[in-house]
Motif scaffolding. Structure first.
Motif, short mmCIF file in Angstrom:
data_model
loop_
_atom_site.label_atom_id
_atom_site.label_comp_id
_atom_site.label_asym_id
_atom_site.label_seq_id
_atom_site.Cartn_x
_atom_site.Cartn_y
_atom_site.Cartn_z
N TYR A 213 0.96 -1.23 0.10
CA TYR A 213 -0.03 0.11 0.12
C TYR A 213 0.87 1.32 0.11
CZ TYR A 213 1.23 0.12 4.99
OH TYR A 213 1.91 0.12 6.22
N PHE A 214 0.12 2.46 -0.18
CA PHE A 214 1.08 3.71 0.03
C PHE A 214 0.02 4.60 0.48
CE2 PHE A 214 -0.70 3.53 -4.61
CZ PHE A 214 -1.25 4.50 -4.76
N GLU A 215 0.84 5.70 1.27
CA GLU A 215 0.14 6.77 1.88
C GLU A 215 0.00 8.06 1.04
OE1 GLU A 215 -1.42 6.45 4.80
OE2 GLU A 215 -0.45 5.01 5.74
N GLU A 216 1.07 7.87 0.22
CA GLU A 216 1.06 9.33 -0.87
C GLU A 216 1.50 8.75 -2.13
OE1 GLU A 216 0.26 12.33 -0.15
OE2 GLU A 216 -0.08 11.80 2.23
N TRP B 284 -9.42 9.71 -9.48
CA TRP B 284 -10.35 9.84 -8.59
C TRP B 284 -9.81 9.90 -7.15
CZ3 TRP B 284 -10.96 6.03 -12.31
CH2 TRP B 284 -10.02 4.97 -12.01
N GLU B 285 -10.25 10.38 -6.07
CA GLU B 285 -9.73 10.29 -4.75
C GLU B 285 -9.63 9.12 -4.30
OE1 GLU B 285 -10.79 12.24 -0.29
OE2 GLU B 285 -12.11 12.94 -2.11
N LEU B 286 -8.33 8.78 -3.53
CA LEU B 286 -8.07 7.58 -2.99
C LEU B 286 -8.03 7.41 -1.62
CD1 LEU B 286 -4.65 6.96 -4.99
CD2 LEU B 286 -7.00 6.24 -5.69
N PRO B 287 -8.76 6.29 -1.05
CA PRO B 287 -8.59 6.19 0.51
C PRO B 287 -7.20 6.07 1.07
CG PRO B 287 -9.09 4.03 -0.60
CD PRO B 287 -9.16 5.14 -1.74
N LYS B 288 -6.90 6.34 2.15
CA LYS B 288 -5.65 6.23 2.61
C LYS B 288 -5.66 5.58 3.93
CE LYS B 288 -3.88 10.80 1.13
NZ LYS B 288 -3.33 12.23 1.35
N PRO B 289 -4.55 4.56 4.14
CA PRO B 289 -3.68 4.03 3.01
C PRO B 289 -4.28 3.32 1.87
CG PRO B 289 -3.75 2.43 4.96
CD PRO B 289 -4.79 3.57 5.48
N PHE B 290 -3.78 3.24 0.83
CA PHE B 290 -4.31 2.74 -0.45
C PHE B 290 -3.69 1.52 -0.81
CE2 PHE B 290 -4.59 2.37 -5.20
CZ PHE B 290 -5.91 2.19 -5.05
N VAL B 291 -4.31 0.49 -0.94
CA VAL B 291 -3.86 -0.80 -1.31
C VAL B 291 -3.74 -0.56 -3.01
CG1 VAL B 291 -3.93 -3.36 -1.57
CG2 VAL B 291 -4.71 -1.86 0.72
N GLY C 104 -12.03 4.73 -6.59
CA GLY C 104 -11.98 4.81 -5.25
C GLY C 104 -11.88 3.65 -4.33
N ARG C 105 -12.27 2.55 -4.97
CA ARG C 105 -12.11 1.25 -4.28
C ARG C 105 -10.85 0.61 -4.00
NH1 ARG C 105 -16.50 0.33 -7.91
NH2 ARG C 105 -15.26 -0.29 -9.67
N GLN C 106 -10.78 0.12 -2.69
CA GLN C 106 -9.50 -0.56 -2.50
C GLN C 106 -8.83 -1.73 -3.24
OE1 GLN C 106 -7.07 0.51 -0.49
NE2 GLN C 106 -7.73 1.23 1.28
N GLY C 107 -7.77 -1.92 -3.35
CA GLY C 107 -6.94 -2.67 -4.38
C GLY C 107 -6.83 -4.19 -3.93
N THR C 108 -6.00 -4.84 -4.52
CA THR C 108 -5.89 -6.21 -4.17
C THR C 108 -4.60 -7.12 -4.09
OG1 THR C 108 -5.36 -6.79 -6.57
CG2 THR C 108 -7.58 -6.59 -6.24
N PHE C 109 -3.84 -6.03 -3.87
CA PHE C 109 -2.40 -6.66 -3.36
C PHE C 109 -2.12 -6.64 -1.87
CE2 PHE C 109 1.00 -5.51 -6.77
CZ PHE C 109 -0.21 -6.10 -8.10
#
Length: 331
Positions: free
Chosen positions: A5-8, A53-60, A94-99
């Motif tokens: 994941y990443f924060e920025e 689009w806006e990403l959730p934080k932390p973003f996977v 904007g959905r969370q990812g899969t990693f």
């Protein structure tokens, strides 16, 4: 759970590998234990700051996954605990990812994995397979059996899916490759004619096979040469674009409309769940029948997600030529 994941946003080294809370499914969702995930160019664009689009934080990070349903949320109807599924369209809109070791997914974005298909294979066919299916379908190329299609780059992630699906439809497939190894791969995927764009005059070769031009053109490169494309187009050729967001190429208006060509652009993540389900069920069937075979170029452990992003970016943006096929990441 472990996750990448990443924060920025920023270069690949912004990706962290560590612990995040295991998500819990809500209404219409399931929790998938991820067996494999796959990397796509769009994942690197988002990580690098593309303002879609806006990403959730932390973003996977990650769009594609395949695995086994661990738990189901209220209101689910399609799947049960223990079923194997695959899907895409995560880490987008904007959905969370899969990693990650586990991912919560709306069940409408999931499709059954055949018993004889591995998680790695299903994940590697996810976004690229759905993209190919939508582009070849009635709203875009509307490819028919007996027609001819030219695929620019038949060994790439999307290109290899297009080659195989076009053959499953019953079309004659012409494609390009830059090395003998990639040309051989295209032939193994079912291409009828493969041209080396580094050593051959592709326009002459295509017209030698199809003197009246091809019925469908699938463009995968970021900067299309429309003079070349129109030159190999048949009357009423349908051209499909799915790359080159910032491209501004010259366009031969006259030759294009005189041939009565049409141009179709699309992005798979704008398809509805119902539209994507048609793709997903066909892909599952073709995978099970052995008509669709993924091209996996490199497998990384989840802990090396940053290196996976670097490899993808080097090949997508810098033309490194060090990757043939999909990158798969395993938790």
């Amino acid at each position: 759970m472990k996750a990448a994941y990443f924060e920025e946003t920023g270069p690949p080294d912004v990706i962290q590998f560590g612990d995040l809370p295991t998500p819990e499914p809500t209404n219409g969702q399931v929790l998938v234990k991820v067996g494999a995930a796959a990397l796509n160019p769009i994942d690197t664009y988002i990580r690098n700051g593309a303002n879609y689009w806006e990403l959730p934080k932390p973003f996977v990070t990650g769009s594609d996954l395949a695995g086994t349903i661990e738990t189901v949320g209220p209101g689910t109807q399609k799947y049960m605990v223990g079923q194997r599924v695959w899907g895409t369209n995560q880490g987008l809109v904007g959905r969370q990812g899969t990693f990650s070791e586990y991912a919560v997914v709306d069940e409408k974005w999931l499709y059954p994995t055949p018993d004889n298909v591995t998680d790695e294979a299903a994940a590697a066919c996810a976004l690229t397979g759905v993209t190919a299916h939508i582009g070849l379908g009635p709203d875009n190329a509307n490819l028919q059996g007996g027609e001819t299609i030219f695929v620019h780059g038949g060994s790439g992630g999307v290109g290899s899916m297009v080659v195989q699906m076009a053959k499953a439809i019953g079309a004659t497939v012409l494609t390009t490759a830059g090395t003998d190894e990639k040309a051989k791969l295209c032939c193994e995927l079912g291409a009828d004619h493969v041209f080396n764009y580094k050593t051959q005059n592709v326009a002459e070769e295509v017209l030698g096979v199809c003197p009246d031009g091809v019925n469908v053109i699938w463009e995968t490169i970021r900067e299309p040469d429309f003079d070349f494309l129109v030159s190999i187009a048949a009357e009423r050729c349908r051209m499909v674009l799915m790359a080159g967001r910032d491209a501004r190429p010259e366009f031969p208006v006259g030759p294009f409309y005189v041939k009565e060509c049409s141009l179709h652009g699309f992005v798979m993540f704008k398809a509805t769940a119902a539209e994507m389900e048609v793709c997903g069920l066909d892909i599952s069937r073709w995978l099970g029948e052995g008509k669709l075979k993924p091209q996996i170029g490199k497998v990384f452990p989840l802990s090396e997600a940053a290196a996976a992003h670097q490899l993808q970016e080097d090949n997508t943006l810098r033309g490194a030529g060090t990757l043939t096929g999909k990158i798969v990441v395993k938790p």
